[in-house]
Write a protein that holds these residues in place. Structure first.
Motif, short mmCIF file in Angstrom:
data_model
loop_
_atom_site.label_atom_id
_atom_site.label_comp_id
_atom_site.label_asym_id
_atom_site.label_seq_id
_atom_site.Cartn_x
_atom_site.Cartn_y
_atom_site.Cartn_z
N PHE A 40 0.83 -1.21 0.00
CA PHE A 40 0.00 0.00 0.00
C PHE A 40 0.86 1.26 0.00
O PHE A 40 0.54 2.26 -0.67
N GLN A 41 1.98 1.23 0.73
CA GLN A 41 2.87 2.38 0.75
C GLN A 41 3.48 2.64 -0.62
O GLN A 41 3.56 3.79 -1.08
N GLN A 42 3.92 1.57 -1.29
CA GLN A 42 4.50 1.75 -2.63
C GLN A 42 3.43 2.22 -3.61
O GLN A 42 3.71 3.02 -4.52
N THR A 43 2.21 1.73 -3.45
CA THR A 43 1.11 2.19 -4.29
C THR A 43 0.89 3.69 -4.10
O THR A 43 0.77 4.46 -5.06
N TYR A 44 0.86 4.12 -2.84
CA TYR A 44 0.67 5.54 -2.51
C TYR A 44 1.78 6.39 -3.14
O TYR A 44 1.52 7.44 -3.76
N LYS A 65 -9.22 -6.53 5.14
CA LYS A 65 -8.20 -5.66 5.73
C LYS A 65 -7.82 -4.48 4.85
O LYS A 65 -7.04 -3.62 5.27
N PHE A 66 -8.34 -4.44 3.63
CA PHE A 66 -7.95 -3.38 2.69
C PHE A 66 -8.21 -1.99 3.26
O PHE A 66 -7.37 -1.09 3.16
N ARG A 67 -9.40 -1.78 3.81
CA ARG A 67 -9.75 -0.45 4.29
C ARG A 67 -8.80 0.02 5.39
O ARG A 67 -8.34 1.18 5.39
N LYS A 68 -8.46 -0.87 6.31
CA LYS A 68 -7.53 -0.54 7.40
C LYS A 68 -6.17 -0.16 6.84
O LYS A 68 -5.57 0.84 7.26
N TRP A 69 -5.65 -0.95 5.90
CA TRP A 69 -4.34 -0.65 5.32
C TRP A 69 -4.36 0.69 4.58
O TRP A 69 -3.40 1.44 4.64
N ALA A 70 -5.45 0.97 3.87
CA ALA A 70 -5.56 2.24 3.14
C ALA A 70 -5.58 3.41 4.12
O ALA A 70 -4.92 4.44 3.88
N GLU A 71 -6.32 3.28 5.22
CA GLU A 71 -6.37 4.34 6.22
C GLU A 71 -5.00 4.60 6.82
O GLU A 71 -4.57 5.75 6.96
#
Length: 337
Positions: free
Chosen positions: A175-179, A233-239
């Motif tokens: 998620f961090q690399q995506t961001y 868990k997607f929503r938690k990781w995105a937050e």
């Protein structure tokens, strides 16, 4: 504060179609640093009659042979059906310039999105070079490990990933690399499962081999440290990453054409087809390598699991999650939602 409302969640029990028999005639069971295509990439590994990727051997747990590719294409159709014909749900801009498809598999989504946005550059990456050579001129495929450091010089408008269950060891880092590789205001979207079997009427039991198959696969993937059920868990990781305008949609995916609702019936029919095609793919290697089962034990178990999924009295389903999120826009520019 990020908007994290959930949409599309249906908490009502699925109504069973009492007219469905085991042999339903309407729904029959038909059948980073980019690595160049060197000999090491094409050097596959074979086990129990199935073919597995050679590059970064073991990073992906399922086969990549033609039988598995056919199943992946069935899943591609199933996902589009679940999304009412859409390829994605995120409210991306009308004319995106760069799109990235993580772990693209057979490349079907990347090809479809390339046709939809002919002015966009579409890049799909995967551990296996199994994508077709005849693709739209704006689509390209790369052999790469999405968990390696990314080396893209230009950010993306949209980054997409689906069915990466049990293929990722460090989701927060992904998620961090995506961001980091999105433009300000750009979107990411992930689609994946919670594979734990459920039933609204209690018809799926922990003693059913269908249930055991899922539970033991989840246990094996957790032993290896590769998250088997990332969807919830997607929503938690995105937050935690800092995304905003986070939206979550959840869909029930039945295992068979037993629902009364016509869309759920069709979803269930296709899901049963891909499950019957895929049981051996996701079971044999994992159960023998990780859990210590013998091939003979696996085959006996699979025969019983296939009986369970054909049983019209077992009304099991899994949950499919679709979560999209936006990278905040630059200061002075309002976010879309």
């Amino acid at each position: 504060m990020a908007d994290t409302t959930a949409e599309g969640v249906d908490n009502n029990p699925i109504t069973v179609d009492d007219t469905v028999s085991e042999l339903d005639s309407t729904f029959s069971e038909a059948g980073s640093d980019t690595t160049s295509l060197t000999s090491s990439v094409l050097k596959y590994r074979f086990e129990h009659g199935r073919r597995y990727h050679g590059y970064r051997d073991g990073r992906y747990l399922l086969p990549n042979d033609e039988k598995e590719q056919d199943r992946m294409d069935i899943l591609s159709f199933l996902f589009t059906l679940a999304l009412d014909g859409e390829l994605f749900l995120a409210p991306i801009e009308k004319h995106p310039q760069r799109i990235l498809d993580l772990g693209c598999g057979t490349g079907q989504w990347a090809i479809d999105i390339g046709d939809m946005f002919p002015s966009a550059q579409v890049i799909g990456n995967d551990l296996s070079p199994i994508q077709p050579s005849m693709v739209p001129p704006n689509v390209q495929f790369e052999v790469d490990d999405i968990e390696s450091d990314w080396a893209f010089r230009t950010p993306f408008d949209f980054i997409h990933g689906r069915y990466l269950a049990s293929a990722v060891r460090d989701w927060p880092r992904l998620f961090q690399q995506t961001y980091q590789n999105l433009k300000p205001g750009g979107y990411c979207e992930f689609l994946d499962f919670d594979f734990t079997y459920r039933s609204d009427d209690g018809s799926i039991k922990e003693t059913h081999d269908l249930y055991i198959n899922s539970a033991e696969f989840i246990r094996a993937a957790n032993i290896l440290g590769q998250e088997p059920c990332p969807g919830p868990k997607f929503r938690k990781w995105a937050e935690e990453t800092g995304f905003v305008n986070i939206k979550e949609h959840t869909f029930k995916i039945p295992n068979g054409p037993w629902p009364k609702d016509s869309k759920l019936k069709e979803l269930g029919a296709w899901n049963r087809i891909q499950s019957l095609e895929g049981f051996e793919a996701w079971t044999m290697g994992m159960f023998t390598r990780v859990l210590g089962w013998s091939p003979e034990e696996v085959q006996v178990h699979l025969a019983r699991a296939r009986q369970d999924i054909r049983n019209p009295d077992i009304h099991a389903y899994v949950l499919l999650y679709v979560v999209y999120a936006q990278k905040p826009k630059e200061k002075g520019k309002a976010n879309d939602e």
